[in-house]
Design an enzyme around this catalytic site. Structure first.
Site, PDB file in Angstrom:
ATOM      1  CG  HIS A 361      -2.193  -0.881   0.671  1.00 32.77           C
ATOM      2  ND1 HIS A 361      -2.268  -2.224   0.918  1.00 32.77           N
ATOM      3  CD2 HIS A 361      -3.241  -0.567  -0.113  1.00 32.77           C
ATOM      4  CE1 HIS A 361      -3.348  -2.698   0.326  1.00 32.77           C
ATOM      5  NE2 HIS A 361      -3.970  -1.711  -0.294  1.00 32.77           N
ATOM      6  CB  CYS A 672     -10.234   1.045  -9.414  1.00 32.00           C
ATOM      7  SG  CYS A 672     -10.633  -0.300  -8.300  1.00 32.00           S
TER       8      CYS A 672
HETATM    9  C1  PEP Z   1      -6.917  -3.571  -5.948  1.00 29.97           C
HETATM   10  O1  PEP Z   1      -6.818  -4.553  -5.219  1.00 29.97           O
HETATM   11  O2  PEP Z   1      -6.667  -3.599  -7.166  1.00 29.97           O
HETATM   12  C2  PEP Z   1      -7.319  -2.263  -5.407  1.00 29.97           C
HETATM   13  C3  PEP Z   1      -7.533  -1.242  -6.190  1.00 29.97           C
HETATM   14  O3  PEP Z   1      -7.436  -2.149  -4.071  1.00 29.97           O
HETATM   15  P1  PEP Z   1      -6.219  -2.025  -3.028  1.00 29.97           P
HETATM   16  O4  PEP Z   1      -4.971  -1.774  -3.824  1.00 29.97           O
HETATM   17  O5  PEP Z   1      -6.554  -0.923  -2.112  1.00 29.97           O
HETATM   18  O6  PEP Z   1      -6.225  -3.354  -2.352  1.00 29.97           O
END
Ligand code: PEP
Ligand code: MG
Length: 752
Positions: A361, A672
């Protein structure tokens, strides 16, 4: 060895590693290991060769081999070279009869009639060869070969960390290879993330052992003075009886073994705080093991002393944010979102994280802010205030770069800036392909700080608001009112534009220190996202209340559920949502039910999509997690990061399946994950008919520009060809060739 060989091998291994750890320097540790191996395996020779940059192998430690001068075996020569080439063990008798035999001059090797060499492999790279030889003409027993191979694995790891210390002269550049976390290049001053507690500090290395020893001597004097003063104060106010309790700290500080342990750690190349921490934990553990309850309780004294030493160290060293306006490179073992937030973003130029992978993250946030980041470097020798280059494209970090390196990076940075300026000029124009297909580009967000940059970069809305971020930068749960304010402010900035709020996605690599999260063996497969929230429903209820109140009257606000993997989970969430909606109406709050969708990121939900047509208003594909789960690759692990690629055919075929299904169901679909900002991936997604992408805001101008230069028909052809490939490299090559043919590919690595 007997039938308990694996157990005894393990015990032996532990003994060897533990006793080697006592040696002062890496050279001494390695020598200790080769000696211990030859004693354990009852062989006459044990030697360690390390691979040098030109692929030759250099003998760095030996028991039994005569070394009158440096021994270097040229690349691809001899049995040792073959072990390296083949990445496999060679275990033979009478090695001098072997065609690959290479005699090391003056080593008196001719007296040995057996040879067993095992490669030292770390992260798929051979970094050395461990060899045992004996006078007897025999092959080594298979149990011994197994033990030797296990030791080689440990040594490979040790060497990968310390090989620089073994071979690199101090004048050489400190270049570290990690993994790209966020692209781009930055130059700045190292700002090492502060830890408040001794036991949280990071393992930092030093090049200047003498300076670190001096720091220890000064710190010791300072601590001694302070302890004496404290004692005097206690004596004056509370009397001699209580004051004598403080004597324990002075005695411990004067203890020669305590000090020696610190000096040993420094000698191995660690900075002072880590050395103190190691010594404190070593002696604290020793006290804890004691039978006598009085002595056992003394571990507290040693820990108190450690805390005091660390406190003084913090006070007397430069751990504050460097003053001035120079760009800063935030450096740390585990950088958190709050570390980023605590730095004024206009000075934050780059991030260097010793742990983590390309999709952890912290990398995602660095991308969101457009800040170059390098992850998963392992141990790094860097001092606060040291100049640093962060090359997020190559995944490299250079500490104290030389003048020519600096000049080159300055040139790259200025070229990048002029390109960014050019793209920025058209960033507010829509992304319409040459055959008139409109693609909507939204921003991924979470920090208040990236809301305005999103608009500046031309975001047409927020495609993913990670609501856990405001939770992560606080020290306690935000109230319903706090949350409502945050959501309201975001909606007001993006008035009349679509905004997709995701309910809390915590757990795994997004822990909340103030919530009880259980330590699990496989956190990514465990109690995270919706699984955690459904077991802690008050969190969801408060969030939904805040969200619905903030969204009242805004038609474009959507709600997204993370990690949904079953109908039961979806139904439970929808029931809670209806209940909260009903509750608010009863309270007289004029709210309407929002549009609800899910993140498609756990593969098991894909087959269920057709069953959920009447339950969902849209889907958004989270390609970060979807790739992680499809490929069984931890998105945070630097060890397997090289295998992680969302262009893997398995991921592309699943994306194709999802988009075809969504089209049939007439269900709006967007992407996304970070893939939405990878130019080659964007072409393939366009070919699949996906017309809404959400990405790190800083990438929007480039992706808009690329989309304006292609047609969907061309993208469909490219996709058809890509789906015929069996590997990600071929797919990326096809995509890059296509972009290059349209003059949409830069060589300056603004693209993957
Ligand atoms: C994903 O898993 O692609 C996503 C957009 O969510 P995160 O990166 O916050 O897990
Ligand atoms: Mg996800």
């Amino acid at each position: 060895m007997n039938q308990n060989s694996s157990e005894s091998a393990f015990t032996k291994l532990t003994q060897i590693i533990q006793s080697a750890a006592k040696a002062n320097t890496i050279e001494a540790q390695v020598q200790h290991i080769v000696e211990a191996i030859s004693e354990t395996l009852l062989v006459d020779v044990c030697s360690l060769y390390l691979r040098q940059p030109d692929d030759s192998l250099r003998l760095v430690a030996s028991r039994g081999l005569i070394r009158k001068h440096p021994v270097v075996i040229p690349s691809e020569q001899g049995l040792v070279g073959q072990v390296m080439q083949l990445q496999n063990t060679i275990n033979i008798k009478d090695p001098d009869q072997h065609p690959g035999y290479y005699y090391v001059a003056n080593s008196e090797e001719e007296q040995f009639h057996s040879f067993c060499g095992v490669p030292l492999v770390y992260r798929a790279q051979v970094n050395g060869v461990l060899v045992v030889q004996s006078r007897r003409s025999e092959v080594l027993l298979s149990d011994y070969v197994a033990l030797l191979s296990t030791l080689a694995t440990h040594l490979a790891m040790l060497i990968s960390t310390y090989s620089k210390d073994l071979f690199v002269t101090p004048s050489q550049v400190k270049l570290y290879q990690g993994i790209s976390g966020a692209q781009g290049v930055a130059l700045g001053t190292a700002f090492i993330r502060k830890e408040s507690k001794l036991f949280d500090i990071q393992k930092l290395k030093t090049d200047d052992v003498a300076a670190e020893k001096k720091r220890w001597a000064n710190l010791k004097t300072e601590a001694m003075d302070e302890l004496r003063q404290e004692r005097d104060t206690v004596k004056d106010t509370l009397g001699e009886g209580l004051a004598s309790v403080l004597d324990a700290y002075q005695l411990l500080l004067k203890d020669a073994t305590f000090e020696q342990r610190i000096l040993d750690e420094i000698a191995v190349g660690f900075q002072l705080p880590w050395a103190i921490r190691q010594s404190v934990s070593f002696f604290s553990d020793k006290f804890k093991e004691m039978d006598d309850p009085y002595l056992r309780a003394r571990h507290e004294d040693i820990e108190q002393l450690g805390a005091k030493l660390y406190q003084i160290w913090q006070r007397t060293s430069e751990t504050e944010t460097p003053s001035g306006s120079d760009p800063l490179i935030l450096v740390g073992d585990q950088i958190s979102v709050s570390d980023i937030v605590n730095l004024t973003t206009d000075r934050l130029a780059g991030i260097v994280c010793f742990a983590g992978g390309s999709l952890s993250h912290i990398a995602v946030f660095a991308n969101a802010l457009g800040i170059p980041a390098v992850m998963g470097l392992g141990d790094v020798s860097v001092q606060n205030g040291e100049p640093i280059v962060v090359d997020g494209d190559a995944g490299q970090v250079i500490c104290s770069p030389g003048r020519s390196t600096l000049r080159e990076y300055k040139r790259i940075i200025s070229e990048r800036q002029s390109l960014a300026d050019r793209l920025q000029a058209d960033s507010q124009l829509p992304a319409v392909t040459t055959d008139n297909v409109r693609v909507t580009l939204l921003a991924n967000s979470g920090l208040q700080a990236d809301v305005l940059p999103g608009l500046k970069f031309g975001a047409e809305g927020i495609g993913l608001f990670r609501t856990e971020v405001p939770f992560m930068i606080r020290s306690s749960l935000p109230s319903e009112d706090d949350q409502e304010k945050i959501y309201r402010s975001l909606i007001s900035h993006y008035k009349d534009k679509p905004v997709y709020f995701r309910t809390l996605d915590i757990g795994a690599d997004k822990p909340l220190s103030y919530l009880p999260l259980v330590k699990e063996d496989n956190p990514a497969l465990g109690w995270r996202g919706i699984r955690y929230i459904l077991d802690n429903q008050p969190l969801l209820i408060t969030q939904l209340r805040a969200f619905m109140k903030a969204a009242a009257g805004s038609e474009h606000v959507h709600l997204m559920l993370p990690m949904i993997a079953s109908t039961e989970q979806l139904d439970q969430c929808l029931a809670i949502l209806s209940e909260v909606h009903h509750q608010l109406l009863e309270e007289g709050v004029p709210v309407c039910r929002p549009k609800v969708g899910i993140m498609v990121e756990v593969p098991s939900c894909i087959a269920l999509l057709p069953f959920w047509r009447d339950k969902l208003d849209f889907i958004s594909i989270g390609t970060n997690d979807l790739s992680q789960y499809l490929l069984a690759l931890d998105r945070n692990s630097p060890l397997v990061g090289k295998w992680y690629d969302s262009l893997h055919p398995a991921v592309l075929h699943e994306l194709m399946r999802i988009s075809t299904m969504a089209k049939k169901m007439n269900l709006p679909v967007s992407v996304c994950g970070e893939m939405a900002s990878d130019p080659v991936a964007v072409m393939l997604l366009l070919g699949m008919g996906i017309q809404q992408l959400s990405m790190s805001a800083a990438k929007i101008p480039l992706i808009k520009w690329i989309l304006r230069g292609v047609s969907r028909a061309q993208a469909e052809l490219l996709l058809a060809e890509a789906l015929e490939q069996d590997n990600a490299t071929a797919i990326r090559q096809l995509g890059q060739q296509f972009l290059a043919s349209k003059q949409l590919l830069f060589n300056d690595s603004t693209q993957k």
